[in-house]
Each structure stands twice: as structure tokens, then as C-alpha cells.
Design a protein around this motif. Structure first.
Motif: not given
Length: 529
Positions: A62-78
């Protein structure tokens, strides 16, 4: 009541450090929320909600359809927590004017929805909520609350709110289902006590306190009985006309993972014991039992390679006869007579250990490591079986822990209050010029040490693998543990049992940390015993 109200409860639980404060918050929830919402909240805290169509993978999609995957990966890492990352990243401009869903609506809708309908349903709810309520919804549907409130704490709060003993709550717990309407009706004096109607229910276990030096000095040998503290998991066997169940010490039904034990329970009784892997009468290392735990599917090969059995400690019920008020000596006599008469397969009696003085018993305990046993259990001969951890009647006297000096290799963020800190540490020992991992620890350090470790890890990171940081091989940790065992999951070939950080050895060069030969010697010594 809506999801935002539950979100407020979770947030306050997360930032309330003390046990009593958390209990007070949950009590207030029971007192102020209507049915069925208060029962749904209770089920969520107790881990009793399970939505088979709402899994973390679906939320990732779901979040992959609403936001940039690179931004999600970086945010999840943090951030380090999937639910929190999604809640924060979900676009605010998608907010709808729809009212926030109620707890009962969430449960009712997800229980009735098909797999293909669930993504759109959850997305619409997330659109209707702010970030705090989104976090609560995600944690509710995926079962990952992590707010420092266990099932036991929720039951304690329920008992205090109702003016009941927590043991009374646990006696009927497995006879009711979320949202627990008959349970709340009984506790408020509006209905009868829930009757399990002959169903095999869990009875709260009697637990022991760790024996300290000052406690040992006060013990009078003739008053006490001693047993080995076996290195398995504590279980309760409940069988009768209404069915058969195998329970963990927390009341979790683990029957499905051990079908051979269930098949062997052709009796009408409730027994207390230790679940082990036993081959030719010899108890196998705990690592073997781990191969059987939490398995949804048990193959014929697994049954053959890791044969389970139970060492019995106590008899709580014989038929309908409640033996718990009897003294331990009387219950032990009933257990021995019952076991001789019933001869239930895959069970044996945990032997009583003879001793003439506490000094003699101390010498026996000192030999526990050589026998690959955790230590001793001490029980007063006149003690009834009292639910919970009552100090005095029973003691656990574990062998002293082992220690190794290991080198920190990797770190990962924790969960809940620790989601901003690197608090899960993988460490290793030397094999030649190579460091090889032997375990992972996430306890033992103080809050001040955690702050120091977190900064050290950020300053000495050499590589990142998703949420994991690899660090310079400089920092030595003194690791305490209960035993070492062979492991195919670790590159070293060994794993430490119950590791925890005992000390940060800033004074010690990494080159002087222990080597794999030290672990081999510990394992060889336990196997020889």
C-alpha cells in the motif's frame, strides 16, 4: 469508540515507563470505553486479534502506491519500525472527510472481507486518520503493538479494575472470546461467571523467585525439596472429556506444534512439567527443542529427528479433584501414584534430589553445568500450588552464567521506545583472523550505556544492509550467557544461549577478545558431562 481513542491509549502506554502507570491507563480504558470496544482493546493488548488478510506485506504494498520507494527505504532505515514509517509517510493530502472507523467496525469489516477487498478498505481508513491514529490502526490489524503492555499486564489491569484476583481472570480466560462480553458482564456483576463447560482451559502456573545469597542463608534443609531445573520450556498438560491442550507458561496454546504429545494425553488430569527433546532417555540441548517451537506444520522427519517428551513436576487436577490447595508433598505423592497407574506415554517424573544439608545441595548445584542442566528448583514441602510468583514457597537456583569477551559486528534498531536507538547487537569471536558471529543480544546494558553505544555505532558504521549497520571491528563486549550449543545458523558453528551484555570493555583491544576455541571448549565440556 473510534480508532483515535485507541491511538491515545497506545501513545500514553508507550511513553509511560512504570508498570503501575501502564496498569492505571488500561484500567481507565476498561472503565470509560463501551462494549465491544473495550474488549477489542483488551484483545489487542493480549495478542488475541488475528486478521489473516491484513499482514505487513500488504501494508508495504500500500505505501509503495503512495510514496517514492527510495524515500520509504531511507525512512524505514532511520525509523526502524514499519508501522511508524507508514503512518508518518502516508500522504496528508489524501485525507478524506470520512469519519474515523470504530474498533468494532475494523474487526467486523476485516473479518467479513475477502482478500482482494482488504487493500482498498485499509487505504480508505488510513486516508481518514491522522498520523497517530494511522499508527494505531496499523499496529491493531498487524498485531505489532509493542507498547510495553503484555497479555499478563492487561489481565492484571482487568483484575484490579474489577476487584478480582488475576488468577480468577485466567481461570476463565480461555473459555471466552473477543470482545469478551460475558467476561465483562460477570466482572460488573451483570452476569454469571463464564463457564468453560468442561473445555480444557489453562490454569495459571505457580512461579519461582531467583534465590539470592541472603535467601539461601535462611533456608532450613528439612523444609525443602529439590528438583533439577531442566533446560526446556514450562508447559501445562490439560486433558479430559472436553478435549486436550498443551499450554505454554503464558497460556498460549501450543498443541499444534506437538501433535505426538496431544495424542499421548489419554487421561483426565492437569499436569505441570517441562517440555524437552529426549532421545534414548537423554535430554537434548535446547537448540533441538527450538526446531519444534512455533511450527505450524510438523513433518514426520521432524517428529523423528526431534522427539518431544515432558518431564512432570506437579499434578494440579486429578479428574475433577482440585489438588492445588494440598501441600507439595501430598501433590507429589498423588503425582507419583497417578503416573504409575495411568502410565501416559512420552512423560516421565522429574526426580527429587536427595540432600542432607544446604551445603550438600550447593555442591550438587555446582555440578549442574557439567550435567548440562540449568540449575535447581527448591520447593517447600508444605507449599500449596499458588498461581503467580509468590516469594518464599519456591525458589529457582540457576547455575552462575558464563562469560566471553566478544567483538561487536552489527547493530540494528529496536522497537517501541528503542526504535530510535541501535539496541540489538550481533557479536562474534575470532577464528584465525576472521570474526565469526556467535549470538545477538538486546539487554543487559543501562540507559546511559545504550546512549553511548548508539552514538558509537553511528560514528563507526562501515556498511549498511537495510536496517542493519556493520561497524568497525573495534568494540569489545563482555557477554554473559547460560550455555553454548552447536548451530548451523551461525557462521561460527556455535550459538550462545540467553546472551546479554554484561559490560562494555572499552579498555580491551579487539584483538584480545575470545576465540572460537573457547566456545568449542564450553560445548565440549557440556557434552562430556
Amino acid at each position: 469508540m473510534s480508532v483515535p481513542a485507541f491511538a491515545e491509549l497506545l501513545e500514553r502506554l508507550l511513553f509511560t515507563p512504570g508498570r503501575n502507570g501502564k496498569v492505571a491507563l488500561i484500567r481507565q480504558w476498561f472503565a470509560t470505553q463501551p462494549d465491544p470496544d473495550r474488549g477489542i482493546g483488551l484483545a489487542a493488548l493480549a495478542g488475541e486479534l488475528n486478521f489473516r488478510t491484513a499482514k505487513p506485506a500488504l501494508l508495504r504494498e500500500l505505501i509503495a502506491t503512495r510514496t517514492d520507494p527510495v524515500l520509504f527505504a531511507m525512512s524505514y532505515d532511520y525509523v526502524g519500525d514499519l508501522a511508524e514509517t507508514i503512518a508518518l509517510l502516508w500522504p496528508e493530502d489524501a485525507r478524506s472527510n470520512a469519519p474515523p472507523p470504530g474498533l468494532a467496525e475494523v474487526v467486523r469489516t476485516l473479518d467479513g472481507a475477502g482478500r482482494g477487498e482488504v487493500p482498498a478498505i485499509i487505504a480508505a481508513w488510513l486516508d481518514a486518520l491522522d498520523s497517530g491514529a494511522r499508527l494505531a490502526l496499523i499496529k491493531l490489524v498487524t498485531g505489532g503493538l509493542r507498547v510495553g503492555a503484555s497479555a499478563r499486564l492487561a489481565k492484571v489491569a482487568l483484575a484490579e479494575w474489577a476487584g478480582q484476583e488475576v488468577g480468577e481472570i485466567e481461570e476463565v480466560w480461555h473459555g471466552v472470546r473477543p470482545p469478551y462480553l460475558p467476561l465483562f458482564a460477570w466482572l460488573e456483576g451483570k452476569g454469571p461467571r463464564p463457564d468453560p463447560a468442561g473445555q480444557p482451559i489453562f490454569r495459571p502456573l505457580m512461579l519461582a523467585h531467583p534465590l539470592e545469597a541472603k535467601d539461601f542463608e535462611a533456608l532450613h534443609a528439612p523444609d525443602w525439596r529439590a528438583e533439577w531445573k531442566w533446560d526446556g520450556i514450562r508447559v501445562q498438560l490439560t486433558a479430559g472429556p472436553g478435549g486436550r491442550r498443551l499450554w505454554s507458561r503464558s497460556g498460549e496454546d501450543i498443541s499444534g506444534s506437538f501433535p505426538e504429545i496431544i495424542a499421548a494425553m489419554d487421561f483426565h488430569a492437569v499436569a505441570d512439567g517441562e517440555l524437552l527433546v529426549v532421545r534414548d532417555g537423554e535430554v537434548a540441548p535446547f537448540a533441538d527443542l527450538q526446531q519444534r517451537l512455533n511450527r505450524k506444520t510438523v513433518t514426520a522427519k521432524m517428529l523423528k529427528e526431534f522427539p518431544a517428551a515432558v518431564r512432570l513436576y506437579d499434578l494440579l487436577f486429578e479428574g475433577e479433584d482440585d489438588l492445588r490447595p494440598l501441600p507439595f508433598d501430598a501433590r507429589r505423592a498423588r503425582l507419583e501414584a497417578w503416573h504409575e497407574r495411568a502410565r501416559p506415554p512420552l512423560t516421565s517424573l522429574s526426580p527429587l534430589i536427595g540432600f542432607g544439608s544446604m551445603q550438600e545441595l550447593a555442591a550438587i548445584r555446582d555440578g549442574a553445568r557439567a550435567a548440562a542442566i540449568e540449575g535447581l528448583m527448591l520447593k517447600r514441602g508444605d507449599s500449596p500450588y499458588t498461581p503467580g510468583r509468590v516469594k518464599g514457597p519456591w525458589w529457582k537456583w540457576k547455575r552462575d552464567p558464563l562469560t566471553l569477551d566478544c567483538v561487536l559486528m552489527y547493530a540494528q534498531r529496536g522497537h517501541g521506545k528503542r526504535s530510535s536507538f541501535y539496541s540489538d547487537f550481533t557479536f562474534g569471536v575470532w577464528r584465525g583472523d576472521e570474526l565469526v558471529p556467535v549470538g545477538k543480544a538486546y539487554s543487559g546494558y543501562t540507559d546511559e550505556e545504550l546512549v553511548w553505544l548508539d552514538k558509537w555505532i553511528r560514528d563507526h558504521t562501515t556498511a549498511r544492509f537495510g536496517p542493519v549497520r556493520e561497524v568497525e571491528r573495534h568494540l569489545v563486549l563482555e557477554v554473559a550467557f547460560d550455555a553454548a550449543q552447536r548451530s548451523t545458523r551461525h557462521k561460527s558453528g556455535y550459538a550462545l544461549r540467553f546472551p546479554r551484555i554484561a559490560r562494555i570493555r572499552r579498555d580491551k583491544p579487539a584483538a584480545e577478545a575470545d576465540r572460537v576455541e573457547a566456545v568449542e571448549a564450553i560445548v565440549a565440556g557440556s557434552l562430556a558431562g
